[in-house]
Design an enzyme around this catalytic site. Structure first.
Site, PDB file in Angstrom:
ATOM      1  N   SER A   1       0.806  -1.230   0.000  1.00 15.94           N
ATOM      2  CA  SER A   1       0.000   0.000   0.000  1.00 15.94           C
ATOM      3  C   SER A   1       0.837   1.277   0.000  1.00 15.94           C
ATOM      4  O   SER A   1       0.458   2.267   0.616  1.00 15.94           O
ATOM      5  CB  SER A   1      -0.960   0.052   1.199  1.00 15.94           C
ATOM      6  OG  SER A   1      -1.731  -1.090   1.250  1.00 15.94           O
TER       7      SER A   1
ATOM      8  N   GLY B   1       1.430   2.810  -2.711  1.00 14.35           N
ATOM      9  CA  GLY B   1       1.011   3.554  -3.902  1.00 14.35           C
ATOM     10  C   GLY B   1       1.834   3.186  -5.123  1.00 14.35           C
ATOM     11  O   GLY B   1       2.067   3.998  -6.012  1.00 14.35           O
ATOM     12  N   LYS B   2       2.236   1.918  -5.165  1.00  9.95           N
ATOM     13  CA  LYS B   2       3.049   1.434  -6.286  1.00  9.95           C
ATOM     14  C   LYS B   2       2.265   1.509  -7.598  1.00  9.95           C
ATOM     15  O   LYS B   2       2.815   1.895  -8.627  1.00  9.95           O
ATOM     16  CB  LYS B   2       3.413  -0.016  -5.970  1.00  9.95           C
ATOM     17  CG  LYS B   2       4.416  -0.658  -6.844  1.00  9.95           C
ATOM     18  CD  LYS B   2       5.063  -1.830  -6.112  1.00  9.95           C
ATOM     19  CE  LYS B   2       4.111  -2.699  -5.306  1.00  9.95           C
ATOM     20  NZ  LYS B   2       3.395  -3.727  -6.067  1.00  9.95           N
TER      21      LYS B   2
ATOM     22  N   ILE C   1       7.629 -14.734  -0.729  1.00  5.47           N
ATOM     23  CA  ILE C   1       8.061 -15.958  -1.416  1.00  5.47           C
ATOM     24  C   ILE C   1       7.409 -16.041  -2.797  1.00  5.47           C
ATOM     25  O   ILE C   1       8.031 -16.362  -3.795  1.00  5.47           O
ATOM     26  CB  ILE C   1       7.653 -17.199  -0.590  1.00  5.47           C
ATOM     27  CG1 ILE C   1       8.488 -17.250   0.684  1.00  5.47           C
ATOM     28  CG2 ILE C   1       7.838 -18.482  -1.404  1.00  5.47           C
ATOM     29  CD1 ILE C   1       8.087 -18.370   1.620  1.00  5.47           C
ATOM     30  N   GLU C   2       6.103 -15.699  -2.869  1.00  7.55           N
ATOM     31  CA  GLU C   2       5.365 -15.993  -4.098  1.00  7.55           C
ATOM     32  C   GLU C   2       5.745 -15.103  -5.277  1.00  7.55           C
ATOM     33  O   GLU C   2       5.445 -15.433  -6.419  1.00  7.55           O
ATOM     34  CB  GLU C   2       3.867 -15.969  -3.837  1.00  7.55           C
ATOM     35  CG  GLU C   2       3.412 -14.710  -3.151  1.00  7.55           C
ATOM     36  CD  GLU C   2       1.923 -14.738  -2.823  1.00  7.55           C
ATOM     37  OE1 GLU C   2       1.315 -15.816  -2.899  1.00  7.55           O
ATOM     38  OE2 GLU C   2       1.395 -13.668  -2.508  1.00  7.55           O
TER      39      GLU C   2
ATOM     40  N   CYS D   1     -25.227  -1.405 -12.350  1.00  7.36           N
ATOM     41  CA  CYS D   1     -25.365  -2.859 -12.466  1.00  7.36           C
ATOM     42  C   CYS D   1     -26.359  -3.376 -11.429  1.00  7.36           C
ATOM     43  O   CYS D   1     -27.554  -3.223 -11.622  1.00  7.36           O
ATOM     44  CB  CYS D   1     -23.998  -3.533 -12.358  1.00  7.36           C
ATOM     45  SG  CYS D   1     -23.999  -5.187 -13.060  1.00  7.36           S
TER      46      CYS D   1
ATOM     47  N   HIS E   1     -21.265  -0.971 -16.236  1.00  2.00           N
ATOM     48  CA  HIS E   1     -20.506  -0.231 -15.222  1.00  2.00           C
ATOM     49  C   HIS E   1     -19.867   1.012 -15.840  1.00  2.00           C
ATOM     50  O   HIS E   1     -18.722   0.957 -16.304  1.00  2.00           O
ATOM     51  CB  HIS E   1     -19.390  -1.110 -14.651  1.00  2.00           C
ATOM     52  CG  HIS E   1     -19.886  -2.212 -13.773  1.00  2.00           C
ATOM     53  ND1 HIS E   1     -20.075  -2.052 -12.423  1.00  2.00           N
ATOM     54  CD2 HIS E   1     -20.249  -3.484 -14.060  1.00  2.00           C
ATOM     55  CE1 HIS E   1     -20.517  -3.181 -11.904  1.00  2.00           C
ATOM     56  NE2 HIS E   1     -20.631  -4.074 -12.876  1.00  2.00           N
TER      57      HIS E   1
ATOM     58  N   GLU F   1     -18.567   3.471 -14.450  1.00  2.00           N
ATOM     59  CA  GLU F   1     -17.409   3.969 -13.687  1.00  2.00           C
ATOM     60  C   GLU F   1     -16.070   3.564 -14.305  1.00  2.00           C
ATOM     61  O   GLU F   1     -15.067   4.227 -14.106  1.00  2.00           O
ATOM     62  CB  GLU F   1     -17.483   3.511 -12.226  1.00  2.00           C
ATOM     63  CG  GLU F   1     -17.346   2.005 -11.961  1.00  2.00           C
ATOM     64  CD  GLU F   1     -18.669   1.251 -11.989  1.00  2.00           C
ATOM     65  OE1 GLU F   1     -19.610   1.717 -12.661  1.00  2.00           O
ATOM     66  OE2 GLU F   1     -18.745   0.172 -11.360  1.00  2.00           O
TER      67      GLU F   1
HETATM   68  N1  GLN Z   1     -25.180  -9.799  -9.192  1.00  2.00           N
HETATM   69  C1  GLN Z   1     -25.705  -9.128 -10.318  1.00  2.00           C
HETATM   70  C2  GLN Z   1     -25.591  -9.955 -11.594  1.00  2.00           C
HETATM   71  O1  GLN Z   1     -24.836 -10.882 -11.661  1.00  2.00           O
HETATM   72  C3  GLN Z   1     -25.059  -7.767 -10.513  1.00  2.00           C
HETATM   73  C4  GLN Z   1     -23.629  -7.840 -10.871  1.00  2.00           C
HETATM   74  C5  GLN Z   1     -22.888  -6.551 -10.662  1.00  2.00           C
HETATM   75  O2  GLN Z   1     -23.366  -5.655  -9.964  1.00  2.00           O
HETATM   76  N2  GLN Z   1     -21.707  -6.427 -11.252  1.00  2.00           N
HETATM   77  O3  GLN Z   1     -26.266  -9.685 -12.554  1.00  2.00           O
END
Ligand code: GLN
Length: 549
Positions: free
Chosen positions: A14, A16-17, A149-150, A382, A508, A510
């Site tokens: 954390s 900020g890489k 390690i990983e 969504c 989505h 965003e």
């Molecule tokens: N769970 C819901 C679906 O599968 C909404 C998915 C989400 O919000 N990304 O449709």
């Protein structure tokens, strides 16, 4: 020939890489270079799609449907480029493909080992980035902290790459943390020295050290780190914590990192960097602006990283609207227990983001009901769109038990139901409706007005969808289906006619918002919320004055 900049992290996680790697991309892109960024994640999951947001934070979805680490969101926002599936590689992917090759008989007779088989596969994946994207500079961030390690096979592959393609084409950046000792008021370099020693023990000598700290790093300290870690003084770059994320490229530029990288890698700038847009962005973010309260009603709110892109998209939209968004993190499960309502009621706008599973669903439905009944601007992302539909069916249509079959298999009113193509899918990993799909906007709708174009492409990640059986009846009650798949089959956006702004998208938005190009739906939502804040403030003021008098 492609050059590679490898970014590792030391001391603690954390630091900020991811933002540092993204900001390095900005420095080089500003000089006209074609940059791409890749993240190597040491965990054994094939991708983060099946991980809990509590473990991993947000799952960021790319155009091509890859479910990736949230750092790819930073990369896209900082270099303003759509990345591809090859830009996120995990140990799980590496081993799956090596084991598949072994089963096919590709290595017949051989013993399969970490070196060279796993490291070769890692190097192949790294070199796929320039092949696929045409980038001349590839920044590769290794997840985790040096000493884990990983991550060893990844670091070994990076070490080999210098031998393979030469000093001139590879550069190692190590981002570390300088702890502050309160009692003496000092910053300490020892953990950085140890971390560099650890890196050297696996054969990597860093070229650049990014010294992260909450306090100002003095020139003396810079010289000390340079001396102990065998790095040029000007390649020790102090990076003090800033409240404005988008200031990071400006700080790195001011410290001379851009020019240092160009010289060291023998790169030629195609243009002089013009920072005016970034400077304006930072100045705007710093300027005092009227506050608008946005309630984010989710079930992972304890870990804000789970909503990273939503938070950033809110910030972008607020900047564009000339307001400062204060996000109120409201836990949907708390709303069900009659807690958190004061925050919700005080909000000028409500966002219900994506999510899976039934926990907290009734709280989200209650939040959507509040938004509808009190005319509070609402943006559903969504799951937030599905919740808005369920709420409307229950309380406007009167279909009391309306639900999504995700939460109630036997609901008499399955207003949200499994996508037909999802029936019969058994595997949970990478099998949702993922990535970019076109969406046709309904003329005259709020969505069409926000976008200003007839068709858009947006990123999806879901299994369930609006059930078309209810399209007509919900439409008659005032729900507008303002975004549809071009064949008309899938509802991608729903909105309410009789409301200042109540809109939900099956995709989505965003993921496509950028700092200086806020997403149209977030922008319209924020304008509506700012409008409500202004109206409420002017209502509140006379009363306040009365109280003072
Ligand atoms: N769970 C819901 C679906 O599968 C909404 C998915 C989400 O919000 N990304 O449709």
């Amino acid at each position: 020939m492609t050059v590679y900049i490898f970014v590792t992290g030391g001391v603690v996680s954390s630091v900020g890489k991811g933002v540092t790697a993204a900001a390095i991309g900005t420095l080089l892109k500003a000089r006209g270079l074609h940059v791409s960024i890749q993240k190597l994640d040491p965990y054994i999951n094939v991708d983060p799609g099946t991980m809990s947001p509590y473990q991993h934070g947000e799952v960021f979805v790319l155009d091509d449907g890859a479910e990736t680490d949230l750092d790819l969101g930073h990369y896209e926002r900082f270099i303003d480029t759509s990345l591809s599936r090859v830009c996120n590689v995990t140990t799980g992917q590496i081993y799956s493909s090596v084991i598949a090759q072994e089963r096919r008989g590709d290595f017949l007779g051989g013993t399969i080992q970490v070196i060279p088989h796993i490291t070769n596969e890692i190097k192949r994946r790294i070199q796929q980035v320039p092949k696929e994207t045409g980038a001349s500079v590839v920044i590769v961030e290794v997840g985790g902290t040096v000493g884990d390690i990983e991550s060893l096979p990844f670091l070994e592959a990076l070490r080999q790459m210098r031998t393979d393609i030469g000093q001139q084409h590879t550069l190692y950046v190590h981002a570390t943390w300088l702890p502050h000792i309160g009692a003496t008021g000092e910053l300490k370099t020892k953990p950085t020295q140890h971390s560099v020693r650890e890196l050297r023990s696996i054969g990597i000598q860093p070229d650049v050290i990014i010294a992260r700290s909450d306090y100002q790093v003095t020139e003396d300290l810079r010289a000390k780190i340079a001396l102990f870690c065998d790095v040029a003084v000007r390649a020790v770059i102090p990076l003090t914590t800033t409240s404005v994320l988008y200031e990071v490229p400006l700080i790195l530029e001011r410290e001379g990192l851009g020019d240092y990288l160009m010289n060291r890698l023998g790169l030629e700038a195609r243009q002089r960097p013009d920072w005016s847009e970034w400077e304006q962005l930072v100045a705007a973010e710093r300027a005092p602006r009227p506050k608008v309260r946005i309630a984010l009603v989710g079930k992972y709110v304890e870990l804000q990283d789970a909503y990273m892109s939503v938070r950033e998209a809110v910030r972008h939209a607020a900047l564009a609207a000339g307001v400062e968004a204060e996000i109120l993190w409201v836990h949907s499960a708390e709303l069900e227990k009659d807690k958190g309502w004061d925050a919700l009621r005080s909000a000028h706008g409500i966002i219900v983001p994506g999510g899976f599973g039934s926990r907290g669903i009734e709280g989200k439905i209650a939040a959507a009901r509040y938004a509808r009944e009190h005319q509070v601007p609402y943006l559903g992302l969504c799951l937030g769109m599905q919740v808005m539909v369920i709420e409307f069916a229950r309380h406007v249509l009167g279909a009391e038990d309306a639900n999504s079959t995700e939460f109630d298999r036997n609901t008499p009113h399955p207003v949200i139901d499994l996508l037909p193509e999802q029936r019969g899918i058994g595997d949970l990993g990478g099998t949702m409706r993922l990535g970019l799909y076109p969406c046709q906007l309904t003329p005259g709708s709020r969505a069409a007005e926000a976008y200003g174009v007839p068709q858009v492409q947006e990123r999806h990640r879901h299994r369930f969808e609006f059930n078309n059986t209810y399209r007509e009846i919900l439409g008659e009650h005032g729900m507008v289906f303002s975004g549809l798949s071009p064949d008309g089959r899938l509802v991608e956006i729903a909105e309410l006619a009789d409301h200042p702004f109540m809109l939900g998208s099956q995709f989505h938005p965003e993921f496509l918002s950028r700092p200086n190009r806020p997403h149209p739906l977030f922008r319209s939502f924020m304008q509506a919320a700012a409008e409500r804040a202004r109206a409420h403030d002017s209502e509140a003021r006379p009363q306040e004055q009365e109280a003072v008098e």
